[in-house]
Design a protein around this motif. Structure first.
Motif, PDB file in Angstrom:
ATOM      1  N   LEU A 349       0.830  -1.211   0.000  1.00  0.00           N
ATOM      2  CA  LEU A 349       0.000   0.000   0.000  1.00  0.00           C
ATOM      3  C   LEU A 349       0.861   1.256   0.000  1.00  0.00           C
ATOM      4  O   LEU A 349       0.587   2.218  -0.738  1.00  0.00           O
ATOM      5  N   LEU A 350       1.879   1.267   0.820  1.00  0.00           N
ATOM      6  CA  LEU A 350       2.751   2.450   0.898  1.00  0.00           C
ATOM      7  C   LEU A 350       3.490   2.673  -0.421  1.00  0.00           C
ATOM      8  O   LEU A 350       3.627   3.814  -0.880  1.00  0.00           O
ATOM      9  N   GLU A 384       9.295   2.460   8.294  1.00  0.00           N
ATOM     10  CA  GLU A 384      10.307   2.424   7.244  1.00  0.00           C
ATOM     11  C   GLU A 384      10.237   3.633   6.317  1.00  0.00           C
ATOM     12  O   GLU A 384      11.222   3.935   5.620  1.00  0.00           O
ATOM     13  N   VAL A 385       9.106   4.347   6.290  1.00  0.00           N
ATOM     14  CA  VAL A 385       8.956   5.475   5.358  1.00  0.00           C
ATOM     15  C   VAL A 385       8.926   6.817   6.087  1.00  0.00           C
ATOM     16  O   VAL A 385       8.537   7.830   5.497  1.00  0.00           O
ATOM     17  N   LEU A 386       9.355   6.864   7.328  1.00  0.00           N
ATOM     18  CA  LEU A 386       9.307   8.123   8.082  1.00  0.00           C
ATOM     19  C   LEU A 386      10.136   9.223   7.420  1.00  0.00           C
ATOM     20  O   LEU A 386       9.805  10.416   7.533  1.00  0.00           O
ATOM     21  N   ASP A 387      11.206   8.854   6.726  1.00  0.00           N
ATOM     22  CA  ASP A 387      12.059   9.858   6.090  1.00  0.00           C
ATOM     23  C   ASP A 387      11.691  10.092   4.625  1.00  0.00           C
ATOM     24  O   ASP A 387      12.357  10.871   3.937  1.00  0.00           O
ATOM     25  N   ASP A 388      10.663   9.446   4.158  1.00  0.00           N
ATOM     26  CA  ASP A 388      10.238   9.604   2.759  1.00  0.00           C
ATOM     27  C   ASP A 388       9.530  10.942   2.591  1.00  0.00           C
ATOM     28  O   ASP A 388       8.639  11.297   3.383  1.00  0.00           O
ATOM     29  N   LEU A 391       5.716  10.254   1.913  1.00  0.00           N
ATOM     30  CA  LEU A 391       4.972   9.403   2.842  1.00  0.00           C
ATOM     31  C   LEU A 391       5.295   9.677   4.309  1.00  0.00           C
ATOM     32  O   LEU A 391       4.602   9.174   5.196  1.00  0.00           O
ATOM     33  N   GLY A 392       6.340  10.485   4.577  1.00  0.00           N
ATOM     34  CA  GLY A 392       6.744  10.728   5.961  1.00  0.00           C
ATOM     35  C   GLY A 392       5.666  11.392   6.794  1.00  0.00           C
ATOM     36  O   GLY A 392       5.460  11.031   7.967  1.00  0.00           O
ATOM     37  N   GLY A 393       4.970  12.366   6.222  1.00  0.00           N
ATOM     38  CA  GLY A 393       3.899  13.034   6.967  1.00  0.00           C
ATOM     39  C   GLY A 393       2.747  12.085   7.250  1.00  0.00           C
ATOM     40  O   GLY A 393       2.219  12.025   8.369  1.00  0.00           O
ATOM     41  N   LEU A 394       2.353  11.308   6.224  1.00  0.00           N
ATOM     42  CA  LEU A 394       1.289  10.321   6.394  1.00  0.00           C
ATOM     43  C   LEU A 394       1.673   9.324   7.488  1.00  0.00           C
ATOM     44  O   LEU A 394       0.838   8.959   8.334  1.00  0.00           O
ATOM     45  N   ALA A 395       2.938   8.889   7.482  1.00  0.00           N
ATOM     46  CA  ALA A 395       3.394   7.903   8.463  1.00  0.00           C
ATOM     47  C   ALA A 395       3.288   8.450   9.879  1.00  0.00           C
ATOM     48  O   ALA A 395       2.847   7.743  10.806  1.00  0.00           O
ATOM     49  N   ARG A 396       3.679   9.706  10.080  1.00  0.00           N
ATOM     50  CA  ARG A 396       3.617  10.301  11.423  1.00  0.00           C
ATOM     51  C   ARG A 396       2.175  10.434  11.908  1.00  0.00           C
ATOM     52  O   ARG A 396       1.884  10.179  13.079  1.00  0.00           O
ATOM     53  N   VAL A 397       1.286  10.850  11.023  1.00  0.00           N
ATOM     54  CA  VAL A 397      -0.129  10.966  11.408  1.00  0.00           C
ATOM     55  C   VAL A 397      -0.678   9.609  11.804  1.00  0.00           C
ATOM     56  O   VAL A 397      -1.361   9.458  12.819  1.00  0.00           O
ATOM     57  N   PHE A 416       3.827  21.463   5.761  1.00  0.00           N
ATOM     58  CA  PHE A 416       3.120  22.198   4.706  1.00  0.00           C
ATOM     59  C   PHE A 416       2.876  21.314   3.476  1.00  0.00           C
ATOM     60  O   PHE A 416       1.849  21.432   2.813  1.00  0.00           O
ATOM     61  N   TRP A 417       3.819  20.430   3.175  1.00  0.00           N
ATOM     62  CA  TRP A 417       3.613  19.512   2.044  1.00  0.00           C
ATOM     63  C   TRP A 417       2.411  18.622   2.324  1.00  0.00           C
ATOM     64  O   TRP A 417       1.572  18.399   1.450  1.00  0.00           O
ATOM     65  N   LEU A 418       2.294  18.108   3.573  1.00  0.00           N
ATOM     66  CA  LEU A 418       1.163  17.252   3.933  1.00  0.00           C
ATOM     67  C   LEU A 418      -0.151  18.026   3.879  1.00  0.00           C
ATOM     68  O   LEU A 418      -1.180  17.478   3.451  1.00  0.00           O
TER      69      LEU A 418
END
Length: 493
Positions: A349-350, A384-388, A391-397, A416-418
């Motif tokens: 999915l990611l 695994e995608v926190l620095d992407d 996808l990093g913003g999505l992962a943190r949420v 701001f990107w998210l």
């Protein structure tokens, strides 16, 4: 925004095994099967394969079509069931017309009957085979439902015995097109009601075909057309119910009497005009939903069903559910997830959520929703995608909603990107609803200098999102700042 989204919402259907059981239980098909098993060497048919008149009483008795019906109705129902048996291949008839001599005269006035190949489907066929047989039966009934009414047909038979179709004022293609349209609208209305929980009033269905969308108050002429269509649909749904397509409450006979008495001047008992059920109520059965969808697919219409994407990859899933109603999207995703290990599904999915194409923001939104169905078992894949960058913003949420610890704070650029990505997804999914207006005003209120930072965001939808924010924000100053920021984003190239 994508222009290839499906025009119909997905339908949730029972399994083929359940649908096949419903098909075999449909009264008309069940009668046709009983007659096919009853038929033998002594069964005689006339030209066209119909049972001879002398055998109709026995056929009606076999089907238990007896005392509760008006005189002749049982034989009429038996004749209808026999026609279905013939036209679906449950029986094979030796038509006397096909054995005519050189002078055109048939050597025998009657033909014989043999067992049809399709009868074996009932015991050895798969559920799909049985449903195919049922669809053939539906075609037979549909043709009957769009045929001229018998009274008109009798009047159109000339001295030579031929039918003058022109005198009937009947166009078979238009009749079929109208009924197909009615059933298509009923399909849509059924899905809009959450899968058929409630019946649709017949006047609503008739009006959906006749009253123009932009008409305010219908004229008397339009209302008269709706009334005529209701009466025709009443006859047609009475025919379609025994094959299991619909559940139907017919138009109250008292309404017919009222119309006749209005013309004759006679009085009628008082009736409740507020009782909408008196005007007919119709609902597609689960088997009916299957049947109408099958006809749509055969006609080339995109009519999705929940479960269609279960065997597809994650990219197809996220694109496919992008414009599904919420419950349908969840059901489709759940079916997809049941066929995969949780961690593997999360990684798929990611990976599918990445991208800079126009549909990518909505894929990421549905990816986040899908991951919530996976649960805690997706955590390792999400970390695994926190620095992407995408996808990093999505992962943190997602991790925050999970209640996970040790989640690194996002850099300002990611925030701001998210924000831009989330609004782009909402615009693609729903346009500009009130909820999005609240989201926009909330974001601007939380971040001073939001627009000064937002126009610099490296996102394909930045300018489009800022223009939408300018339209949505109710504060004139903020709206103006959003439009200026959109202009800067476009000028940046």
């Amino acid at each position: 925004m994508p222009g290839d989204r499906p025009t119909l919402p997905p339908v949730r259907l029972p399994s083929e095994a359940e649908l096949a059981r419903d098909a075999l239980a449909a009264p008309l098909l069940a009668r046709a099967v009983r007659l096919a098993r009853w038929a033998g060497p002594a069964t005689r048919v006339g030209p066209g394969g119909e049972l001879v008149d002398e055998q109709l009483p026995a056929a009606a008795e076999l089907l238990d079509l007896g005392d509760e019906l008006s005189e002749g109705d049982g034989e009429a129902y038996a004749s209808e069931a026999w026609r279905v048996a013939v036209d679906t291949g449950l029986v094979e008839v030796d038509d006397p017309d096909e054995n005519a001599g050189p002078d055109g005269a048939a050597p025998d006035a009657e033909g014989g009957v043999t067992t049809g190949e399709q009868l074996g489907v009932l015991t050895s066929g798969s559920p799909q085979d049985i449903l195919s047989l049922w669809l053939d039966a539906l075609d037979v009934v549909f043709a009957d439902a769009t045929a001229p009414v018998l009274d008109d047909l009798a009047a159109a038979i000339g001295d030579d015995g031929e039918i003058d179709l022109e005198s009937l004022d009947w166009d078979p293609e238009l009749e079929a097109e109208f009924l197909e349209g009615v059933l298509g609208n009923l399909y849509l209305l059924t899905l809009a009601e959450g899968g058929g929980e409630g019946p649709v009033p017949l006047p609503v269905l008739a009006a959906s075909m006749i009253v123009p969308d932009d008409m305010g108050e219908p004229t008397d002429d339009v209302l008269e057309q709706v009334s005529e269509a209701m009466m025709r649909l009443d006859d047609q749904f009475r025919l379609l119910e025994p094959i299991g397509l619909v559940s139907y409450v017919p138009v109250d006979e008292a309404l017919m009497m009222e119309d006749a008495e209005d013309t004759s001047g006679a009085s009628s008992p008082p009736v409740d005009e507020e009782d909408v059920t008196r005007y007919g109520m119709v609902r597609l059965t689960p088997l009916g939903l299957y049947g109408i969808r099958s006809r749509m697919l055969e006609a080339g219409v995109d009519a999705p069903a929940v479960g269609d994407l279960a065997d597809k990859d994650a990219h197809a899933l996220l694109d496919g559910v992008a414009h599904f109603p919420e419950l349908s999207a969840r059901a489709e995703t759940e079916q997809w997830l049941t066929r995969r290990a949780p961690a593997e599904a999360a990684r798929e999915l990611l990976a599918a959520a990445r991208g800079t194409d126009q549909g990518a923001p909505l894929r990421r939104l549905h990816c986040q929703q899908a991951l919530s169905l996976v649960g805690a078992e997706a955590e390792s894949a999400v970390r695994e995608v926190l620095d992407d960058a995408e996808l990093g913003g999505l992962a943190r949420v997602w991790l925050a909603e999970l209640g996970a610890g040790d989640v690194p704070p996002p850099p300002e650029s990611m925030i701001f990107w998210l924000a831009i990505d989330t609004i782009a997804a909402q615009l693609d999914a729903e346009g500009e609803p009130d909820e999005l207006q609240e989201l926009v005003e909330g974001l601007v209120g939380q971040h001073s200098g939001f627009f000064e930072a937002a126009w610099r965001v490296e996102h394909p939808a930045t300018a489009e999102v800022l223009e939408a924010m300018g339209r949505l924000h109710r504060d004139r100053t903020a709206s103006k700042d959003a439009r200026k920021a959109a202009f800067k984003a476009r000028s940046r190239g």
